[in-house]
Design a protein around this motif. Structure first.
Motif, PDB file in Angstrom:
ATOM      1  N   ALA A  15      13.595  -8.643 -10.564  1.00 20.13           N
ATOM      2  CA  ALA A  15      14.902  -8.920 -11.170  1.00 20.13           C
ATOM      3  C   ALA A  15      15.094  -8.076 -12.427  1.00 20.13           C
ATOM      4  CB  ALA A  15      15.019 -10.404 -11.499  1.00 20.13           C
ATOM      5  N   ALA A  16      14.040  -7.940 -13.229  1.00 23.14           N
ATOM      6  CA  ALA A  16      14.137  -7.127 -14.442  1.00 23.14           C
ATOM      7  C   ALA A  16      14.396  -5.671 -14.101  1.00 23.14           C
ATOM      8  CB  ALA A  16      12.856  -7.263 -15.255  1.00 23.14           C
ATOM      9  N   ALA A  17      13.755  -5.185 -13.006  1.00 28.55           N
ATOM     10  CA  ALA A  17      13.945  -3.785 -12.607  1.00 28.55           C
ATOM     11  C   ALA A  17      15.351  -3.538 -12.077  1.00 28.55           C
ATOM     12  CB  ALA A  17      12.908  -3.404 -11.560  1.00 28.55           C
ATOM     13  N   HIS A  25      12.749  -0.625 -20.252  1.00 27.74           N
ATOM     14  CA  HIS A  25      11.796  -0.173 -19.252  1.00 27.74           C
ATOM     15  C   HIS A  25      11.344  -1.349 -18.398  1.00 27.74           C
ATOM     16  CE1 HIS A  25      11.380   4.012 -20.265  1.00 27.74           C
ATOM     17  NE2 HIS A  25      11.193   3.726 -21.540  1.00 27.74           N
ATOM     18  N   GLU A  26      11.243  -1.124 -17.109  1.00 23.62           N
ATOM     19  CA  GLU A  26      10.766  -2.155 -16.199  1.00 23.62           C
ATOM     20  C   GLU A  26       9.380  -2.649 -16.588  1.00 23.62           C
ATOM     21  OE1 GLU A  26      11.666   0.894 -15.332  1.00 23.62           O
ATOM     22  OE2 GLU A  26      13.178   0.883 -13.739  1.00 23.62           O
ATOM     23  N   ALA A  30       6.859  -6.038 -16.218  1.00 26.56           N
ATOM     24  CA  ALA A  30       5.829  -5.898 -15.191  1.00 26.56           C
ATOM     25  C   ALA A  30       4.416  -5.982 -15.762  1.00 26.56           C
ATOM     26  CB  ALA A  30       6.016  -4.569 -14.449  1.00 26.56           C
ATOM     27  N   VAL A  31       4.177  -5.366 -16.911  1.00 26.52           N
ATOM     28  CA  VAL A  31       2.820  -5.365 -17.483  1.00 26.52           C
ATOM     29  C   VAL A  31       2.375  -6.774 -17.879  1.00 26.52           C
ATOM     30  CG1 VAL A  31       1.403  -4.519 -19.385  1.00 26.52           C
ATOM     31  CG2 VAL A  31       2.905  -2.943 -18.162  1.00 26.52           C
ATOM     32  N   LEU A 279       6.057   4.657 -14.163  1.00 27.17           N
ATOM     33  CA  LEU A 279       4.712   4.743 -13.586  1.00 27.17           C
ATOM     34  C   LEU A 279       3.896   3.500 -13.941  1.00 27.17           C
ATOM     35  CD1 LEU A 279       3.864   8.488 -14.341  1.00 27.17           C
ATOM     36  CD2 LEU A 279       4.847   7.517 -12.257  1.00 27.17           C
ATOM     37  N   LEU A 280       4.034   3.059 -15.191  1.00 30.97           N
ATOM     38  CA  LEU A 280       3.331   1.845 -15.603  1.00 30.97           C
ATOM     39  C   LEU A 280       3.863   0.633 -14.844  1.00 30.97           C
ATOM     40  CD1 LEU A 280       1.136   1.015 -17.607  1.00 30.97           C
ATOM     41  CD2 LEU A 280       2.925   0.622 -19.312  1.00 30.97           C
ATOM     42  N   PHE A 281       5.174   0.609 -14.617  1.00 35.54           N
ATOM     43  CA  PHE A 281       5.782  -0.464 -13.836  1.00 35.54           C
ATOM     44  C   PHE A 281       5.196  -0.519 -12.425  1.00 35.54           C
ATOM     45  CE2 PHE A 281       9.040  -1.010 -10.491  1.00 35.54           C
ATOM     46  CZ  PHE A 281       9.276  -2.380 -10.600  1.00 35.54           C
ATOM     47  N   VAL A 282       5.056   0.644 -11.772  1.00 30.53           N
ATOM     48  CA  VAL A 282       4.533   0.679 -10.406  1.00 30.53           C
ATOM     49  C   VAL A 282       3.086   0.194 -10.377  1.00 30.53           C
ATOM     50  CG1 VAL A 282       3.966   2.166  -8.458  1.00 30.53           C
ATOM     51  CG2 VAL A 282       6.099   2.523  -9.715  1.00 30.53           C
TER      52      VAL A 282
END
Length: 417
Positions: A15-17, A25-26, A30-31, A279-282
């Motif tokens: 939802a944030a993304a 930033h997503e 996510a982190v 990239l950190l999100f993924v």
């Protein structure tokens, strides 16, 4: 309880993304979600293994993103826009054909991110120059960003994930996906002609004010040459045992060194172009999905590949991938389903790829690229309607998915996996 927690964290992260406001930033969501998974049911070792497994893919993606930006600085997309406008000759239907041709090339070589971020404004500008309604060409662009990203491992992050799991060489991957891509492009062209027939009539062209001709766009010879050499290097990378990410990074380095001789990008700009937040999100998303899988979500899809070598089995895998992409987004759907599909061979992996790449054209939430396209289009003064997107998707997705899967089965029977 572990599964419930993982699913809640996955829903909040996605939802944030999807809703992502500007300058957000997503990874900000996510982190912490991944950290909660590690503090809960997932061990530090399991999370580290998941991040280590996806790290080469993320490096590959970063290099492709930088290469696309460097090509833009070389004038590749301005030149592409000039080509579109000139080739259309004032006909909306001709412009659509050229959008499909050039958009497929951009998506294939520079990834769907280059298509939604860099090519979408070019398409809008070309429609304005021709005097044609932007609507059909704009919707064709986002469809190409998703469904036309089938041919090469570099074309989409989902492709990179599938490529690592498929065991295929770069050339064999492309050979097996060539016929499905051709089928998809035919469906996309015909369906767009049907869905936006009124906008594509010759009388839909508005008068364009006469303007003095500007300077002709120079052909970006270096960028085209670097891309050609990079493609050849990617084909040779598998037999030589070289990771494809090094080939793309070398191509980006050539253009960066050339541009540094003038007013080239700064090191800070190059790092920003890598999209470190994404990239950190993924990486964090991979940990969250792994937690959900280990806590029981994987049991739901464990019976997915009962008959993976048959056309019916491939169709089931593709359909499940498409449904999962529209429920979860195509990236977590790939991360979730791939471990269960990969042991059955490269055919089922590619069928899953058809589902998670073609399926997202049905809803905005199917892929992050679709949401990004919507923001880019609005920033350019266009306001796509959800009704148009959904109607276009309902016409294209089922036919394209069925035809592409049948084409994949035929390729597997003819070429072999």
């Amino acid at each position: 309880m572990g599964l419930v927690m993982a699913l809640v964290l996955l829903a909040v992260t996605l939802a944030a993304a999807i809703v992502r406001p500007p300058r957000f930033h997503e990874a900000v969501v996510a982190v912490p979600a991944a950290a909660l998974c590690v503090l809960g049911p997932t061990s530090v070792g399991t999370a580290a293994d998941e991040v280590e497994a996806i790290a080469p893919t993320l490096g590959f993606l970063a290099a492709v993103l930088v290469l696309g930006r460097l090509c833009a600085r070389e004038g590749l997309f301005r030149w592409a826009g000039a080509v579109l406008s000139a080739a259309a000759r004032g006909r909306p239907s001709s412009l659509l054909a050229w959008v499909l041709f050039v958009g497929t090339a951009v998506t294939t070589v520079l990834s769907l991110d280059a298509t939604v971020v860099l090519f979408t404004p070019v398409v809008i500008a070309a429609a304005v120059r021709v005097g044609a309604p932007a609507r059909p060409h704009l919707h064709a662009t986002v469809h190409l960003a998703n469904s036309a990203s089938l041919l090469l491992p570099v074309s989409n992050l989902t492709n990179l994930l599938a490529y690592e799991a498929s065991g295929l060489s770069f050339a064999r991957f492309a050979a097996l996906m060539a016929l499905p891509l051709l089928v998809v492009l035919v469906v996309e062209y015909l369906a767009t002609r049907v869905c936006f027939a009124g906008d594509l009539r010759p009388d839909a062209v508005a008068p364009v004010p006469d303007r003095p001709p500007g300077p002709a766009e120079r052909v970006p010879v270096l960028a085209l040459a670097v891309l050609a050499v990079a493609l050849a290097g990617l084909v040779a990378s598998s037999p030589l045992g070289v990771h494809p990410g090094w080939v793309v990074a070398a191509a980006a380095l050539v253009l960066a060194l050339k541009q540094w001789r003038g007013a080239g990008p700064t090191p800070v700009e190059l790092v920003r172009w890598c999209e470190p937040g994404f990239l950190l999100f993924v990486a964090a998303l991979a940990v969250v999905v792994r937690t959900a899988t280990d806590e029981g979500l994987g049991d739901v899809v464990d019976g997915l590949v009962d008959q993976p070598d048959t056309l019916a089995g491939l169709l089931v895998i593709a359909a499940v991938g498409a449904v999962a992409a529209n429920l979860l987004n195509n990236l977590p759907a790939t991360l979730l389903l791939l471990p269960f599909v990969a042991p059955s061979g490269s055919g089922p992996v590619l069928a899953l790829l058809l589902g998670v790449n073609i399926g997202p054209n049905l809803t905005y939430v199917g892929s992050l690229a679709s949401m990004l396209w919507l923001r880019v289009a609005r920033a350019e003064g266009e306001h796509p309607k959800l009704a148009d997107f959904t109607r276009h998707g309902l016409v294209t997705v089922p036919v394209a998915l069925l035809g592409a899967t049948a084409a994949l089965w035929l390729a597997l029977e003819t070429i072999g996996a």
